[in-house]
Write a protein that holds these residues in place. Structure first.
Motif, PDB file in Angstrom:
ATOM      1  N   ASP A 193      19.368  18.462  11.659  1.00  0.00           N
ATOM      2  CA  ASP A 193      20.285  17.414  12.102  1.00  0.00           C
ATOM      3  C   ASP A 193      19.586  16.078  12.325  1.00  0.00           C
ATOM      4  O   ASP A 193      20.168  15.158  12.876  1.00  0.00           O
ATOM      5  CB  ASP A 193      20.993  17.837  13.389  1.00  0.00           C
ATOM      6  N   GLU A 194      18.329  15.964  11.891  1.00  0.00           N
ATOM      7  CA  GLU A 194      17.569  14.737  12.077  1.00  0.00           C
ATOM      8  C   GLU A 194      17.339  14.042  10.745  1.00  0.00           C
ATOM      9  O   GLU A 194      16.943  14.680   9.768  1.00  0.00           O
ATOM     10  CB  GLU A 194      16.205  15.042  12.724  1.00  0.00           C
ATOM     11  N   LYS A 195      17.605  12.747  10.704  1.00  0.00           N
ATOM     12  CA  LYS A 195      17.328  11.972   9.503  1.00  0.00           C
ATOM     13  C   LYS A 195      15.846  11.644   9.396  1.00  0.00           C
ATOM     14  O   LYS A 195      15.265  11.685   8.311  1.00  0.00           O
ATOM     15  CB  LYS A 195      18.158  10.688   9.509  1.00  0.00           C
ATOM     16  N   ALA A 196      15.246  11.307  10.520  1.00  0.00           N
ATOM     17  CA  ALA A 196      13.818  10.968  10.525  1.00  0.00           C
ATOM     18  C   ALA A 196      12.991  12.229  10.733  1.00  0.00           C
ATOM     19  O   ALA A 196      13.414  13.173  11.406  1.00  0.00           O
ATOM     20  CB  ALA A 196      13.520   9.959  11.625  1.00  0.00           C
ATOM     21  N   LEU A 197      11.792  12.238  10.146  1.00  0.00           N
ATOM     22  CA  LEU A 197      10.860  13.344  10.335  1.00  0.00           C
ATOM     23  C   LEU A 197       9.952  12.974  11.514  1.00  0.00           C
ATOM     24  O   LEU A 197       8.887  12.402  11.350  1.00  0.00           O
ATOM     25  CB  LEU A 197      10.045  13.576   9.062  1.00  0.00           C
ATOM     26  N   LYS A 230      10.180   6.558  -5.259  1.00  0.00           N
ATOM     27  CA  LYS A 230      11.219   5.671  -4.755  1.00  0.00           C
ATOM     28  C   LYS A 230      11.152   5.657  -3.224  1.00  0.00           C
ATOM     29  O   LYS A 230      11.048   6.697  -2.581  1.00  0.00           O
ATOM     30  CB  LYS A 230      12.594   6.145  -5.222  1.00  0.00           C
ATOM     31  N   PHE A 231      11.202   4.447  -2.668  1.00  0.00           N
ATOM     32  CA  PHE A 231      11.193   4.266  -1.226  1.00  0.00           C
ATOM     33  C   PHE A 231      12.455   3.506  -0.838  1.00  0.00           C
ATOM     34  O   PHE A 231      12.496   2.278  -0.932  1.00  0.00           O
ATOM     35  CB  PHE A 231       9.952   3.486  -0.785  1.00  0.00           C
ATOM     36  N   GLY A 232      13.480   4.243  -0.423  1.00  0.00           N
ATOM     37  CA  GLY A 232      14.744   3.589  -0.078  1.00  0.00           C
ATOM     38  C   GLY A 232      15.336   2.908  -1.297  1.00  0.00           C
ATOM     39  O   GLY A 232      15.614   3.531  -2.320  1.00  0.00           O
ATOM     40  N   SER A 233      15.551   1.586  -1.220  1.00  0.00           N
ATOM     41  CA  SER A 233      16.138   0.836  -2.346  1.00  0.00           C
ATOM     42  C   SER A 233      15.072   0.231  -3.249  1.00  0.00           C
ATOM     43  O   SER A 233      15.401  -0.536  -4.161  1.00  0.00           O
ATOM     44  CB  SER A 233      17.052  -0.275  -1.805  1.00  0.00           C
ATOM     45  N   GLU A 250       6.880  -3.789   5.278  1.00  0.00           N
ATOM     46  CA  GLU A 250       5.449  -3.493   5.178  1.00  0.00           C
ATOM     47  C   GLU A 250       5.199  -1.992   5.075  1.00  0.00           C
ATOM     48  O   GLU A 250       4.303  -1.552   4.364  1.00  0.00           O
ATOM     49  CB  GLU A 250       4.713  -4.059   6.401  1.00  0.00           C
ATOM     50  N   THR A 251       5.997  -1.215   5.797  1.00  0.00           N
ATOM     51  CA  THR A 251       5.878   0.246   5.739  1.00  0.00           C
ATOM     52  C   THR A 251       7.101   0.811   5.030  1.00  0.00           C
ATOM     53  O   THR A 251       8.233   0.628   5.482  1.00  0.00           O
ATOM     54  CB  THR A 251       5.780   0.844   7.158  1.00  0.00           C
ATOM     55  N   LEU A 252       6.856   1.487   3.920  1.00  0.00           N
ATOM     56  CA  LEU A 252       7.951   2.048   3.132  1.00  0.00           C
ATOM     57  C   LEU A 252       8.130   3.514   3.465  1.00  0.00           C
ATOM     58  O   LEU A 252       7.156   4.260   3.579  1.00  0.00           O
ATOM     59  CB  LEU A 252       7.647   1.881   1.639  1.00  0.00           C
ATOM     60  N   VAL A 253       9.378   3.911   3.635  1.00  0.00           N
ATOM     61  CA  VAL A 253       9.706   5.303   3.943  1.00  0.00           C
ATOM     62  C   VAL A 253      10.165   5.983   2.670  1.00  0.00           C
ATOM     63  O   VAL A 253      11.140   5.561   2.053  1.00  0.00           O
ATOM     64  CB  VAL A 253      10.820   5.396   5.010  1.00  0.00           C
ATOM     65  N   PRO A 254       9.470   7.043   2.241  1.00  0.00           N
ATOM     66  CA  PRO A 254       9.830   7.693   0.978  1.00  0.00           C
ATOM     67  C   PRO A 254      11.166   8.392   1.050  1.00  0.00           C
ATOM     68  O   PRO A 254      11.589   8.866   2.106  1.00  0.00           O
ATOM     69  CB  PRO A 254       8.678   8.679   0.748  1.00  0.00           C
ATOM     70  N   LYS A 305       0.861  -1.186   0.000  1.00  0.00           N
ATOM     71  CA  LYS A 305       0.000   0.000   0.000  1.00  0.00           C
ATOM     72  C   LYS A 305       0.896   1.235   0.000  1.00  0.00           C
ATOM     73  O   LYS A 305       1.735   1.410   0.891  1.00  0.00           O
ATOM     74  CB  LYS A 305      -0.913   0.000   1.212  1.00  0.00           C
ATOM     75  N   ILE A 306       0.713   2.081  -0.996  1.00  0.00           N
ATOM     76  CA  ILE A 306       1.595   3.228  -1.204  1.00  0.00           C
ATOM     77  C   ILE A 306       0.833   4.520  -0.919  1.00  0.00           C
ATOM     78  O   ILE A 306      -0.303   4.695  -1.352  1.00  0.00           O
ATOM     79  CB  ILE A 306       2.123   3.249  -2.654  1.00  0.00           C
ATOM     80  N   THR A 307       1.483   5.406  -0.191  1.00  0.00           N
ATOM     81  CA  THR A 307       0.973   6.758   0.017  1.00  0.00           C
ATOM     82  C   THR A 307       2.035   7.734  -0.484  1.00  0.00           C
ATOM     83  O   THR A 307       3.130   7.804   0.069  1.00  0.00           O
ATOM     84  CB  THR A 307       0.681   7.029   1.504  1.00  0.00           C
ATOM     85  N   GLU A 308       1.709   8.456  -1.524  1.00  0.00           N
ATOM     86  CA  GLU A 308       2.684   9.379  -2.109  1.00  0.00           C
ATOM     87  C   GLU A 308       2.773  10.655  -1.278  1.00  0.00           C
ATOM     88  O   GLU A 308       1.787  11.095  -0.680  1.00  0.00           O
ATOM     89  CB  GLU A 308       2.303   9.710  -3.548  1.00  0.00           C
ATOM     90  N   SER A 309       3.953  11.223  -1.242  1.00  0.00           N
ATOM     91  CA  SER A 309       4.173  12.426  -0.455  1.00  0.00           C
ATOM     92  C   SER A 309       5.141  13.350  -1.182  1.00  0.00           C
ATOM     93  O   SER A 309       5.821  12.950  -2.123  1.00  0.00           O
ATOM     94  CB  SER A 309       4.742  12.062   0.928  1.00  0.00           C
TER      95      SER A 309
END
Length: 390
Positions: A250-254, A341-344, A383-387, A48-52
């Motif tokens: 300085d944060e990689k994650a949002l 694209k989500f990671g690799s 299961e959860t893809l990080v854009p 399941k994809i959610t575009e951002s």
């Protein structure tokens, strides 16, 4: 002589062409005789994809209040720590209250005096009314008593208003915080004369929670946002505001959550962008006005799509493609439409089926139309893809 040299050169050229043709025939024959090479293949995975979309911007505190005095007097005391968090109603400054207390006492005394005059003139008026009935007082005397009483009754309102004003000024001598937030450094020190309603503030307070994040949407993203909001409203969503994820430089994650709560009413004709704002919870006060950050907002509804490793996607003059190995072990080029694209991993919007065997390793060993030895494997897709950032 010249013709002889020309004939020799033409002879050598013809011999070279014949040799090249022979070499090409040999290479073609060798290619046809090359054994099928092993390659790794896998079925695409459905997710399941959610575009951002992602933008950069800055945090801005709102509201911000400049604290000034409403009365003139000498600054007696400050009751806060510079740079600390204050709450609405906290005492910040005290102006010497003695002149204001004296004004309150004087106004209160004037109210008592006026009330005494009222009592006296009221009694005189009552006697004059009684005497008038018996004819023992002239009309002029009666009118004079009535006028004196009415003047005294009117003056009590003026005296009471003066007392209320004096009490208000005494109250203003204690300066409190009008909002909760973080207070700046003190700009006027103890002992200085402060002037009522001066344009130079004593200190400022900036709100902390919530804090706002401002950024600019390009025109295409603005239209996508508007359509997504309209779909939510048409579906009966009472709160169509889109969720947002925000990260610091300085944060990689949002890791900070927010919601879009404002869009400028028009597109800037010069930049082609629209100013947008996200509201972000900031209970601990960590986020500060002026900080740079990144914001990601989702566009559109989630949808099911096939996912393959991004390395499986190739590009030619005809567009993007993947290599699919059929049941006959023949490798064929398959044009595809790519998603985000989500990671690799890469989303394939169209061009593939779940049962297709996609070549994910060994592209250099596969020739379109040639035979290969497929070695199936299974893709490990979260299961959860990080854009990826835009």
């Amino acid at each position: 002589m010249f013709m002889s040299r020309l004939r020799r050169r033409m002879g050598r050229l013809a011999a070279g062409v014949l040799a090249l043709a022979a070499l090409e025939g040999t290479c073609t024959a060798l290619a046809q005789q090359m054994p099928a090479m092993p390659v790794t293949v896998a079925n695409p995975v459905s997710r399941k994809i959610t575009e951002s979309i992602e933008f950069t911007g800055r945090f801005q505190a709102w509201p911000q209040v400049n604290i000034t005095s409403r009365v003139t007097g000498y600054l007696d005391k400050s009751s806060f720590v510079e740079g600390s968090l204050v709450k609405e109603g906290d005492v910040l400054f005290s102006i010497d209250p003695r002149p204001f207390q004296a004004a309150v006492d004087q106004a209160a005394a004037q109210v008592k005096i006026t009330q005494t005059r009222i009592d006296l003139t009221k009694a005189n008026l009552a006697r004059a009314e009684a005497l008038k009935k018996t004819g023992n007082v002239t009309d002029a005397t009666y009118q004079a008593n009535l006028q004196a009483y009415q003047e005294a009754a009117a003056s009590i309102d003026s005296a009471s208003a003066a007392l209320a004003t004096a009490k208000l000024d005494l109250n203003y001598a204690t300066i409190t915080a009008p909002i909760s937030g973080r207070i700046t450094r003190q700009l006027v020190s103890r002992g200085n004369l402060v002037v009522a309603n001066s344009t130079s503030p004593l200190v400022s307070i900036v709100a902390v929670d919530p804090i706002y994040f401002y950024f600019d949407l390009d025109e295409a993203s603005y239209l996508a946002y508007q359509r997504a909001s309209k779909r939510k409203m048409d579906a009966g969503d009472a709160e169509p505001a889109l969720k947002a994820e925000i990260g610091l430089s300085d944060e990689k994650a949002l890791s900070h959550q927010g919601t879009l709560d404002y869009l400028a009413p028009q597109v800037d004709a010069q930049t082609g962008t629209v100013t947008a704002r996200a509201k972000v919870a900031n209970a601990d006060g960590f986020l500060t006005s002026g900080l740079f950050g990144r914001i990601r907002i989702t566009i559109g509804e989630p949808y099911e799509a096939l996912v393959v490793p991004d390395v499986a996607v190739g590009q030619s003059s005809q567009g993007r493609y993947v290599i699919v190995v059929g049941a006959d072990k023949i490798a064929n080029i398959r044009p595809v439409e790519l998603g985000p694209k989500f990671g690799s991993f890469r989303v394939i919007k169209s061009g593939l089926k779940p049962e297709d065997q996609v070549l994910i390793n060994g592209q250099m060993r596969a020739r379109p139309g040639g035979e290969v030895v497929p070695q199936p494997t299974k893709l490990d897709v979260p299961e959860t893809l990080v854009p990826d950032p835009n």
